[in-house]
Design a protein around this motif. Structure first.
Motif, PDB file in Angstrom:
ATOM      1  N   VAL A  56       0.872  -1.181   0.000  1.00 32.40           N
ATOM      2  CA  VAL A  56       0.000   0.000   0.000  1.00 32.40           C
ATOM      3  C   VAL A  56       0.908   1.229   0.000  1.00 32.40           C
ATOM      4  CG1 VAL A  56      -1.667   1.345   1.341  1.00 32.40           C
ATOM      5  CG2 VAL A  56      -1.873  -1.154   1.237  1.00 32.40           C
ATOM      6  N   LEU A  57       0.609   2.186  -0.872  1.00 31.68           N
ATOM      7  CA  LEU A  57       1.416   3.409  -0.931  1.00 31.68           C
ATOM      8  C   LEU A  57       0.572   4.598  -0.473  1.00 31.68           C
ATOM      9  CD1 LEU A  57       4.040   4.858  -1.687  1.00 31.68           C
ATOM     10  CD2 LEU A  57       3.262   4.912  -4.067  1.00 31.68           C
ATOM     11  N   GLY A  58       0.922   5.149   0.680  1.00 30.10           N
ATOM     12  CA  GLY A  58       0.175   6.278   1.246  1.00 30.10           C
ATOM     13  C   GLY A  58       1.055   7.508   1.385  1.00 30.10           C
ATOM     14  N   GLY A  59       0.461   8.599   1.850  1.00 23.84           N
ATOM     15  CA  GLY A  59       1.211   9.846   2.031  1.00 23.84           C
ATOM     16  C   GLY A  59       1.054  10.372   3.451  1.00 23.84           C
ATOM     17  N   GLN A  60       2.150  10.835   4.042  1.00 23.27           N
ATOM     18  CA  GLN A  60       2.084  11.404   5.388  1.00 23.27           C
ATOM     19  C   GLN A  60       1.655  12.863   5.300  1.00 23.27           C
ATOM     20  OE1 GLN A  60       4.536   9.983   8.421  1.00 23.27           O
ATOM     21  NE2 GLN A  60       3.353   8.247   7.704  1.00 23.27           N
ATOM     22  N   GLY A  61       0.817  13.276   6.222  1.00 31.66           N
ATOM     23  CA  GLY A  61       0.390  14.672   6.264  1.00 31.66           C
ATOM     24  C   GLY A  61      -0.779  14.930   5.341  1.00 31.66           C
ATOM     25  N   THR A  62      -0.819  16.145   4.768  1.00 29.10           N
ATOM     26  CA  THR A  62      -1.988  16.559   3.986  1.00 29.10           C
ATOM     27  C   THR A  62      -1.908  16.175   2.518  1.00 29.10           C
ATOM     28  OG1 THR A  62      -0.933  18.693   3.600  1.00 29.10           O
ATOM     29  CG2 THR A  62      -2.482  18.558   5.449  1.00 29.10           C
ATOM     30  N   ALA A  63      -0.773  15.638   2.099  1.00 31.21           N
ATOM     31  CA  ALA A  63      -0.608  15.318   0.672  1.00 31.21           C
ATOM     32  C   ALA A  63      -0.401  13.817   0.480  1.00 31.21           C
ATOM     33  CB  ALA A  63       0.602  16.053   0.096  1.00 31.21           C
ATOM     34  N   TRP A  64      -0.801  13.340  -0.707  1.00 34.84           N
ATOM     35  CA  TRP A  64      -0.290  12.027  -1.151  1.00 34.84           C
ATOM     36  C   TRP A  64       1.057  12.350  -1.788  1.00 34.84           C
ATOM     37  CZ3 TRP A  64       0.148   8.951  -5.900  1.00 34.84           C
ATOM     38  CH2 TRP A  64       0.356   7.587  -5.636  1.00 34.84           C
ATOM     39  N   SER A  65       1.048  13.090  -2.900  1.00 25.44           N
ATOM     40  CA  SER A  65       2.297  13.677  -3.391  1.00 25.44           C
ATOM     41  C   SER A  65       1.984  14.901  -4.247  1.00 25.44           C
ATOM     42  CB  SER A  65       3.113  12.679  -4.208  1.00 25.44           C
ATOM     43  OG  SER A  65       4.221  13.359  -4.792  1.00 25.44           O
ATOM     44  N   ALA A  66       2.683  15.997  -3.936  1.00 25.98           N
ATOM     45  CA  ALA A  66       2.523  17.226  -4.730  1.00 25.98           C
ATOM     46  C   ALA A  66       3.340  17.166  -6.010  1.00 25.98           C
ATOM     47  CB  ALA A  66       2.922  18.442  -3.902  1.00 25.98           C
ATOM     48  N   GLY A  67       3.622  15.961  -6.490  1.00 21.55           N
ATOM     49  CA  GLY A  67       4.327  15.821  -7.772  1.00 21.55           C
ATOM     50  C   GLY A  67       5.832  15.930  -7.614  1.00 21.55           C
ATOM     51  N   MET A  68       6.510  16.218  -8.718  1.00 22.48           N
ATOM     52  CA  MET A  68       7.958  16.312  -8.656  1.00 22.48           C
ATOM     53  C   MET A  68       8.339  17.570  -7.868  1.00 22.48           C
ATOM     54  SD  MET A  68       7.892  13.629 -10.355  1.00 22.48           S
ATOM     55  CE  MET A  68       9.567  13.139 -10.010  1.00 22.48           C
ATOM     56  N   ASP A  69       9.499  17.498  -7.219  1.00 14.08           N
ATOM     57  CA  ASP A  69       9.962  18.638  -6.424  1.00 14.08           C
ATOM     58  C   ASP A  69      10.513  19.703  -7.371  1.00 14.08           C
ATOM     59  OD1 ASP A  69      11.773  20.357  -4.890  1.00 14.08           O
ATOM     60  OD2 ASP A  69      11.392  18.959  -3.243  1.00 14.08           O
ATOM     61  N   LEU A  70       9.820  20.845  -7.433  1.00 18.99           N
ATOM     62  CA  LEU A  70      10.199  21.874  -8.413  1.00 18.99           C
ATOM     63  C   LEU A  70      11.613  22.406  -8.179  1.00 18.99           C
ATOM     64  CD1 LEU A  70       7.203  21.601  -9.101  1.00 18.99           C
ATOM     65  CD2 LEU A  70       7.103  24.068  -9.364  1.00 18.99           C
ATOM     66  N   LYS A  71      12.027  22.411  -6.938  1.00 20.01           N
ATOM     67  CA  LYS A  71      13.364  22.937  -6.638  1.00 20.01           C
ATOM     68  C   LYS A  71      14.426  21.839  -6.827  1.00 20.01           C
ATOM     69  CE  LYS A  71      15.749  25.059  -2.659  1.00 20.01           C
ATOM     70  NZ  LYS A  71      16.376  23.904  -1.980  1.00 20.01           N
ATOM     71  N   GLU A  72      14.251  20.731  -6.109  1.00 19.51           N
ATOM     72  CA  GLU A  72      15.325  19.727  -6.099  1.00 19.51           C
ATOM     73  C   GLU A  72      15.322  18.821  -7.342  1.00 19.51           C
ATOM     74  OE1 GLU A  72      15.889  17.647  -2.358  1.00 19.51           O
ATOM     75  OE2 GLU A  72      14.896  19.286  -1.285  1.00 19.51           O
ATOM     76  N   TYR A  73      14.132  18.549  -7.877  1.00 19.58           N
ATOM     77  CA  TYR A  73      14.077  17.639  -9.033  1.00 19.58           C
ATOM     78  C   TYR A  73      14.307  18.403 -10.324  1.00 19.58           C
ATOM     79  CZ  TYR A  73      12.324  14.107 -12.338  1.00 19.58           C
ATOM     80  OH  TYR A  73      12.192  13.218 -13.385  1.00 19.58           O
ATOM     81  N   PHE A  74      13.692  19.594 -10.437  1.00 18.56           N
ATOM     82  CA  PHE A  74      13.840  20.349 -11.691  1.00 18.56           C
ATOM     83  C   PHE A  74      15.012  21.333 -11.631  1.00 18.56           C
ATOM     84  CE2 PHE A  74       9.314  19.097 -12.219  1.00 18.56           C
ATOM     85  CZ  PHE A  74       9.407  18.511 -13.463  1.00 18.56           C
ATOM     86  N   ARG A  75      14.888  22.352 -10.761  1.00 19.90           N
ATOM     87  CA  ARG A  75      15.865  23.443 -10.848  1.00 19.90           C
ATOM     88  C   ARG A  75      17.287  22.990 -10.537  1.00 19.90           C
ATOM     89  NH1 ARG A  75      14.192  28.825  -7.893  1.00 19.90           N
ATOM     90  NH2 ARG A  75      15.106  27.833  -6.087  1.00 19.90           N
ATOM     91  N   GLU A  76      17.444  22.236  -9.447  1.00 20.62           N
ATOM     92  CA  GLU A  76      18.806  21.880  -9.048  1.00 20.62           C
ATOM     93  C   GLU A  76      19.452  20.850  -9.978  1.00 20.62           C
ATOM     94  OE1 GLU A  76      18.131  22.974  -4.360  1.00 20.62           O
ATOM     95  OE2 GLU A  76      18.647  20.908  -4.837  1.00 20.62           O
ATOM     96  N   THR A  77      18.646  19.940 -10.543  1.00 16.77           N
ATOM     97  CA  THR A  77      19.273  18.959 -11.443  1.00 16.77           C
ATOM     98  C   THR A  77      19.583  19.608 -12.785  1.00 16.77           C
ATOM     99  OG1 THR A  77      17.158  18.117 -12.196  1.00 16.77           O
ATOM    100  CG2 THR A  77      18.166  16.956 -10.368  1.00 16.77           C
ATOM    101  N   GLU A  78      18.720  20.556 -13.207  1.00 18.52           N
ATOM    102  CA  GLU A  78      19.005  21.257 -14.468  1.00 18.52           C
ATOM    103  C   GLU A  78      20.317  22.032 -14.386  1.00 18.52           C
ATOM    104  OE1 GLU A  78      14.346  21.573 -15.615  1.00 18.52           O
ATOM    105  OE2 GLU A  78      15.383  23.470 -15.345  1.00 18.52           O
TER     106      GLU A  78
END
Ligand code: ACO
Length: 280
Positions: A56-78
């Motif tokens: 079972v894949l769940g999410g802690q807190g108020t989100a399941w997942s807000a998608g890819m991390d705009l800072k760490e996944y997109f900006r920093e890897t770019e």
């Protein structure tokens, strides 16, 4: 304070169910490279554990997942050029793929926000149950990109063309009830029943022959692109391969318990797999 990779995904195993949690609640469980790497490790750790029958894949807190991390996944890897981008893509696509073909049945238990790239693991899970509090959206259009990675394919495969187009072009949020009506998820339940209903579905799966579950889930994913004749041929051969792989000879036992023993009715539930031939 720097985030430990090990903390980004946590899990427990209880009564045959692996409860795996996106665990970056302060970042709404956005998928960072650390989370993606950790998820692959977790899948490695649990996939063939004998005490795990369902994930079972769940999410802690108020989100399941807000998608890819705009800072760490997109900006920093770019910032690391094409090499950085491709590395982080292969890490995320890698665990989505691993989850799609996971050895055990998988259930997405969607408690809250599910955006963009979150549709990747949502699709990767075999079944999906959400809370009435869940909210789904393809927000990519709001910041000017195509739905992340394979998500355009995900919505076209899961939804009608009109619904896929609507979500893609408008970025509109839909709630759990709408997601269920659209068949993005199997069921939508009140928030306080999300875990109990998910556990109930998982327990139902745990009653079934585990070899058959794996072959059946793969068959459903694979036949979509085949012609009818190709699918028929593939499914006959798949069943024969399954007969070979199921060392308990479950299907013979299933027939025996019904026809000879009259101890169950296949139309109403599963045979007692614990009395089948021991696995070699
Ligand atoms: N990437 C990076 N950080 C994120 C993301 C994300 N996708 N989502 C949330 N966060 C961070 C926020 O920057 C914030 O960080 P901070 O506390 O250090 O400032 C923290 O998580 C909490 O976010 P809030 O916006 O304050 O939380 P709120 O509950 O008010 O809103 C919501 C939640 C609606 C999910 C909002 O955070 C949001 O719109 N996130 C982006 C959703 C998105 O567009 N995802 C798709 C990305 S595209 C793709 O996946 C391919």
């Amino acid at each position: 304070m720097s985030e430990e990779q090990a903390d980004t995904v946590i899990y427990t195993v209880e009564d045959g169910i692996a409860w795996v949690w996106f665990s970056r609640p302060a970042k709404r469980n956005a998928m960072s490279p650390k989370l993606n790497r950790r998820m692959m490790e977790v899948l490695d750790e649990i996939e063939y554990r004998e005490d795990v029958g369902v994930l079972v894949l769940g999410g802690q807190g108020t989100a399941w997942s807000a998608g890819m991390d705009l800072k760490e996944y997109f900006r920093e890897t770019e910032a690391n050029g094409l090499r950085g981008v491709r590395k982080s893509q292969s890490e995320s696509y890698g665990w989505f793929r691993r989850l799609r073909w996971f050895q055990k049945p998988t259930i997405a238990m969607v408690n809250g926000w599910c955006f963009g790239g979150g549709f990747g693991p949502l699709f990767a899970c075999d079944l999906a149950i959400c809370s009435q509090e869940a909210k789904f959206g393809l927000s990519e259009i709001n910041w000017g990109i195509l739905p992340g990675g394979g998500v355009t394919k995900v919505v076209v495969d899961l939804l009608s063309m009109r619904d896929a187009m609507w979500l893609t072009l408008t970025g509109d949020l839909i709630d759990g009830a709408q997601a269920s009506a659209m068949r993005l998820v199997n069921e939508c339940v009140p928030a306080d029943q999300l875990e109990s209903r998910t556990a109930e579905v998982a327990r139902m799966l745990l009653q079934k022959n585990p070899v058959t579950l794996k072959f059946a889930k793969d068959a459903v994913r694979r036949v979509g692109l085949m012609t009818y004749d190709e699918a028929e041929d593939y499914l006959v051969r798949l069943q024969e391969a399954m007969n070979f792989h199921d060392k308990t000879e479950g299907r013979k036992e299933g027939i025996r318990q019904f026809i000879d023993e009259k101890s169950y009715k296949p139309g109403l539930g599963a045979y007692d797999k614990d009395r089948a031939k021991a696995q070699s």
